[in-house]
Write a protein that holds these residues in place. Structure first.
Motif, PDB file in Angstrom:
ATOM      1  N   ASP A 122       0.827  -1.210   0.000  1.00  0.00           N
ATOM      2  CA  ASP A 122       0.000   0.000   0.000  1.00  0.00           C
ATOM      3  C   ASP A 122       0.861   1.259   0.000  1.00  0.00           C
ATOM      4  O   ASP A 122       0.510   2.256  -0.634  1.00  0.00           O
ATOM      5  CB  ASP A 122      -0.942   0.012   1.207  1.00  0.00           C
ATOM      6  N   ASN A 123       1.997   1.223   0.706  1.00  0.00           N
ATOM      7  CA  ASN A 123       2.901   2.379   0.714  1.00  0.00           C
ATOM      8  C   ASN A 123       3.371   2.700  -0.704  1.00  0.00           C
ATOM      9  O   ASN A 123       3.293   3.851  -1.152  1.00  0.00           O
ATOM     10  CB  ASN A 123       4.132   2.098   1.589  1.00  0.00           C
ATOM     11  N   ARG A 124       3.858   1.695  -1.401  1.00  0.00           N
ATOM     12  CA  ARG A 124       4.351   1.916  -2.760  1.00  0.00           C
ATOM     13  C   ARG A 124       3.228   2.362  -3.697  1.00  0.00           C
ATOM     14  O   ARG A 124       3.427   3.246  -4.532  1.00  0.00           O
ATOM     15  CB  ARG A 124       5.042   0.668  -3.287  1.00  0.00           C
ATOM     16  N   ALA A 125       2.062   1.770  -3.566  1.00  0.00           N
ATOM     17  CA  ALA A 125       0.931   2.151  -4.420  1.00  0.00           C
ATOM     18  C   ALA A 125       0.499   3.591  -4.154  1.00  0.00           C
ATOM     19  O   ALA A 125       0.144   4.310  -5.096  1.00  0.00           O
ATOM     20  CB  ALA A 125      -0.242   1.196  -4.191  1.00  0.00           C
ATOM     21  N   THR A 126       0.550   4.007  -2.906  1.00  0.00           N
ATOM     22  CA  THR A 126       0.167   5.376  -2.539  1.00  0.00           C
ATOM     23  C   THR A 126       1.112   6.389  -3.173  1.00  0.00           C
ATOM     24  O   THR A 126       0.666   7.407  -3.711  1.00  0.00           O
ATOM     25  CB  THR A 126       0.171   5.519  -0.999  1.00  0.00           C
ATOM     26  N   VAL A 127       2.390   6.118  -3.132  1.00  0.00           N
ATOM     27  CA  VAL A 127       3.367   7.032  -3.739  1.00  0.00           C
ATOM     28  C   VAL A 127       3.247   6.986  -5.255  1.00  0.00           C
ATOM     29  O   VAL A 127       3.266   8.026  -5.932  1.00  0.00           O
ATOM     30  CB  VAL A 127       4.803   6.697  -3.280  1.00  0.00           C
ATOM     31  N   ARG A 128       3.105   5.812  -5.798  1.00  0.00           N
ATOM     32  CA  ARG A 128       3.037   5.623  -7.259  1.00  0.00           C
ATOM     33  C   ARG A 128       1.854   6.369  -7.887  1.00  0.00           C
ATOM     34  O   ARG A 128       1.907   6.761  -9.057  1.00  0.00           O
ATOM     35  CB  ARG A 128       2.922   4.120  -7.563  1.00  0.00           C
ATOM     36  N   ALA A 129       0.796   6.608  -7.133  1.00  0.00           N
ATOM     37  CA  ALA A 129      -0.421   7.229  -7.660  1.00  0.00           C
ATOM     38  C   ALA A 129      -0.315   8.749  -7.816  1.00  0.00           C
ATOM     39  O   ALA A 129      -1.225   9.368  -8.366  1.00  0.00           O
ATOM     40  CB  ALA A 129      -1.602   6.889  -6.737  1.00  0.00           C
ATOM     41  N   VAL A 130       0.782   9.348  -7.369  1.00  0.00           N
ATOM     42  CA  VAL A 130       0.886  10.810  -7.347  1.00  0.00           C
ATOM     43  C   VAL A 130       2.102  11.262  -8.157  1.00  0.00           C
ATOM     44  O   VAL A 130       3.202  10.717  -8.002  1.00  0.00           O
ATOM     45  CB  VAL A 130       1.010  11.313  -5.887  1.00  0.00           C
ATOM     46  N   GLU A 131       1.910  12.268  -9.014  1.00  0.00           N
ATOM     47  CA  GLU A 131       3.024  12.853  -9.766  1.00  0.00           C
ATOM     48  C   GLU A 131       4.014  13.495  -8.798  1.00  0.00           C
ATOM     49  O   GLU A 131       3.634  13.971  -7.729  1.00  0.00           O
ATOM     50  CB  GLU A 131       2.503  13.918 -10.739  1.00  0.00           C
ATOM     51  N   ALA A 132       5.278  13.538  -9.182  1.00  0.00           N
ATOM     52  CA  ALA A 132       6.351  14.026  -8.298  1.00  0.00           C
ATOM     53  C   ALA A 132       6.083  15.417  -7.739  1.00  0.00           C
ATOM     54  O   ALA A 132       6.287  15.665  -6.544  1.00  0.00           O
ATOM     55  CB  ALA A 132       7.688  14.005  -9.032  1.00  0.00           C
ATOM     56  N   ASP A 133       5.600  16.328  -8.570  1.00  0.00           N
ATOM     57  CA  ASP A 133       5.399  17.701  -8.107  1.00  0.00           C
ATOM     58  C   ASP A 133       4.144  17.865  -7.248  1.00  0.00           C
ATOM     59  O   ASP A 133       3.905  18.937  -6.688  1.00  0.00           O
ATOM     60  CB  ASP A 133       5.382  18.686  -9.267  1.00  0.00           C
ATOM     61  N   ALA A 134       3.349  16.823  -7.103  1.00  0.00           N
ATOM     62  CA  ALA A 134       2.135  16.885  -6.285  1.00  0.00           C
ATOM     63  C   ALA A 134       2.233  16.044  -5.013  1.00  0.00           C
ATOM     64  O   ALA A 134       1.273  15.944  -4.253  1.00  0.00           O
ATOM     65  CB  ALA A 134       0.927  16.428  -7.108  1.00  0.00           C
ATOM     66  N   LEU A 135       3.394  15.429  -4.756  1.00  0.00           N
ATOM     67  CA  LEU A 135       3.549  14.621  -3.549  1.00  0.00           C
ATOM     68  C   LEU A 135       3.379  15.468  -2.293  1.00  0.00           C
ATOM     69  O   LEU A 135       3.915  16.577  -2.211  1.00  0.00           O
ATOM     70  CB  LEU A 135       4.938  13.963  -3.533  1.00  0.00           C
ATOM     71  N   ASN A 136       2.645  14.945  -1.332  1.00  0.00           N
ATOM     72  CA  ASN A 136       2.413  15.628  -0.056  1.00  0.00           C
ATOM     73  C   ASN A 136       3.513  15.172   0.917  1.00  0.00           C
ATOM     74  O   ASN A 136       3.294  14.337   1.780  1.00  0.00           O
ATOM     75  CB  ASN A 136       1.024  15.283   0.472  1.00  0.00           C
ATOM     76  N   LEU A 137       4.692  15.723   0.742  1.00  0.00           N
ATOM     77  CA  LEU A 137       5.881  15.271   1.461  1.00  0.00           C
ATOM     78  C   LEU A 137       5.874  15.665   2.931  1.00  0.00           C
ATOM     79  O   LEU A 137       5.503  16.783   3.272  1.00  0.00           O
ATOM     80  CB  LEU A 137       7.134  15.857   0.802  1.00  0.00           C
ATOM     81  N   VAL A 138       6.299  14.726   3.765  1.00  0.00           N
ATOM     82  CA  VAL A 138       6.560  15.046   5.176  1.00  0.00           C
ATOM     83  C   VAL A 138       8.022  14.808   5.514  1.00  0.00           C
ATOM     84  O   VAL A 138       8.499  15.211   6.573  1.00  0.00           O
ATOM     85  CB  VAL A 138       5.648  14.256   6.156  1.00  0.00           C
ATOM     86  N   GLY A 139       8.763  14.158   4.604  1.00  0.00           N
ATOM     87  CA  GLY A 139      10.178  13.944   4.846  1.00  0.00           C
ATOM     88  C   GLY A 139      10.904  13.403   3.640  1.00  0.00           C
ATOM     89  O   GLY A 139      10.314  12.760   2.773  1.00  0.00           O
ATOM     90  N   LEU A 140      12.199  13.725   3.594  1.00  0.00           N
ATOM     91  CA  LEU A 140      13.104  13.247   2.555  1.00  0.00           C
ATOM     92  C   LEU A 140      14.427  12.884   3.198  1.00  0.00           C
ATOM     93  O   LEU A 140      14.810  13.478   4.209  1.00  0.00           O
ATOM     94  CB  LEU A 140      13.412  14.347   1.537  1.00  0.00           C
ATOM     95  N   ALA A 141      15.140  11.972   2.605  1.00  0.00           N
ATOM     96  CA  ALA A 141      16.527  11.725   2.966  1.00  0.00           C
ATOM     97  C   ALA A 141      17.317  11.705   1.670  1.00  0.00           C
ATOM     98  O   ALA A 141      16.867  11.145   0.667  1.00  0.00           O
ATOM     99  CB  ALA A 141      16.677  10.407   3.718  1.00  0.00           C
ATOM    100  N   VAL A 142      18.475  12.348   1.692  1.00  0.00           N
ATOM    101  CA  VAL A 142      19.286  12.507   0.491  1.00  0.00           C
ATOM    102  C   VAL A 142      20.716  12.104   0.808  1.00  0.00           C
ATOM    103  O   VAL A 142      21.226  12.394   1.892  1.00  0.00           O
ATOM    104  CB  VAL A 142      19.256  13.977   0.011  1.00  0.00           C
ATOM    105  N   TYR A 143      21.360  11.471  -0.164  1.00  0.00           N
ATOM    106  CA  TYR A 143      22.751  11.065  -0.020  1.00  0.00           C
ATOM    107  C   TYR A 143      23.494  11.398  -1.305  1.00  0.00           C
ATOM    108  O   TYR A 143      22.961  11.227  -2.400  1.00  0.00           O
ATOM    109  CB  TYR A 143      22.848   9.557   0.230  1.00  0.00           C
ATOM    110  N   GLY A 144      24.708  11.891  -1.149  1.00  0.00           N
ATOM    111  CA  GLY A 144      25.511  12.141  -2.332  1.00  0.00           C
ATOM    112  C   GLY A 144      26.738  12.945  -2.015  1.00  0.00           C
ATOM    113  O   GLY A 144      27.087  13.149  -0.847  1.00  0.00           O
ATOM    114  N   PRO A 145      27.410  13.431  -3.067  1.00  0.00           N
ATOM    115  CA  PRO A 145      28.589  14.266  -2.850  1.00  0.00           C
ATOM    116  C   PRO A 145      28.246  15.473  -1.971  1.00  0.00           C
ATOM    117  O   PRO A 145      27.175  16.086  -2.127  1.00  0.00           O
ATOM    118  CB  PRO A 145      28.969  14.706  -4.269  1.00  0.00           C
ATOM    119  N   ARG A 146      29.133  15.783  -1.042  1.00  0.00           N
ATOM    120  CA  ARG A 146      28.900  16.845  -0.061  1.00  0.00           C
ATOM    121  C   ARG A 146      28.401  18.140  -0.716  1.00  0.00           C
ATOM    122  O   ARG A 146      27.414  18.724  -0.285  1.00  0.00           O
ATOM    123  CB  ARG A 146      30.183  17.109   0.724  1.00  0.00           C
ATOM    124  N   GLY A 147      29.072  18.600  -1.756  1.00  0.00           N
ATOM    125  CA  GLY A 147      28.686  19.861  -2.394  1.00  0.00           C
ATOM    126  C   GLY A 147      27.292  19.827  -2.982  1.00  0.00           C
ATOM    127  O   GLY A 147      26.553  20.813  -2.907  1.00  0.00           O
TER     128      GLY A 147
END
Length: 136
Positions: free
Chosen positions: A98-123
């Motif tokens: 259900d978690n994956r289906a809930t996210v899959r149903a919404v376009e990226a710019d319309a996601l009702n975000l409450v949190g993100l985690a990001v990893y990558g080059p420091r800069g």
């Protein structure tokens, strides 16, 4: 030690404390799979008890309002950085399918975000999190 990479968790500021902690834990678990190098080696105490490995570097936790979280998401997407996300709708689901289906149903710019985690080059992560406050 200063790492060439950075781990950042961004949590929406208007959540209840338990939600902030829960979202941070879920987001961090997602990042653990970003690369083989993100997690260190297992631990062992002097009695010989084994413990699971953890991230090899610090995790910076930021707070943001909804518009800043949306902006941060767009910045991370534009840079192709590994990212985990948590939407408000996931508080109402109780299983992974259900978690994956809930996210899959919404376009990226319309996601009702409450949190993100990001990893990558420091800069790159610094550019993505520019303008955010550290939590606490």
């Amino acid at each position: 030690m200063r790492f060439d990479t950075k781990i950042a968790v961004i949590v929406r500021s208007d959540l209840a404390d338990w939600q902030k902690l829960n979202v941070t834990a879920f987001l961090s678990s997602g990042l653990a799979h970003a690369t083989d190098e993100i997690v260190g080696k297992p631990y062992e105490d002097a009695s010989g008890n084994a413990y699971l490995p953890m991230f090899r570097e610090p995790v910076l936790v930021y707070t943001a309002d909804a518009p800043a979280l949306t902006r941060t998401h767009a910045r991370a997407l534009s840079r192709g950085l590994p990212m985990s996300l948590y939407t408000e709708e996931l508080f109402a689901t109780d299983n992974e399918d259900d978690n994956r289906a809930t996210v899959r149903a919404v376009e990226a710019d319309a996601l009702n975000l409450v949190g993100l985690a990001v990893y990558g080059p420091r800069g790159q992560v610094d550019k993505v999190t520019k303008g955010l406050r550290l939590h606490g």
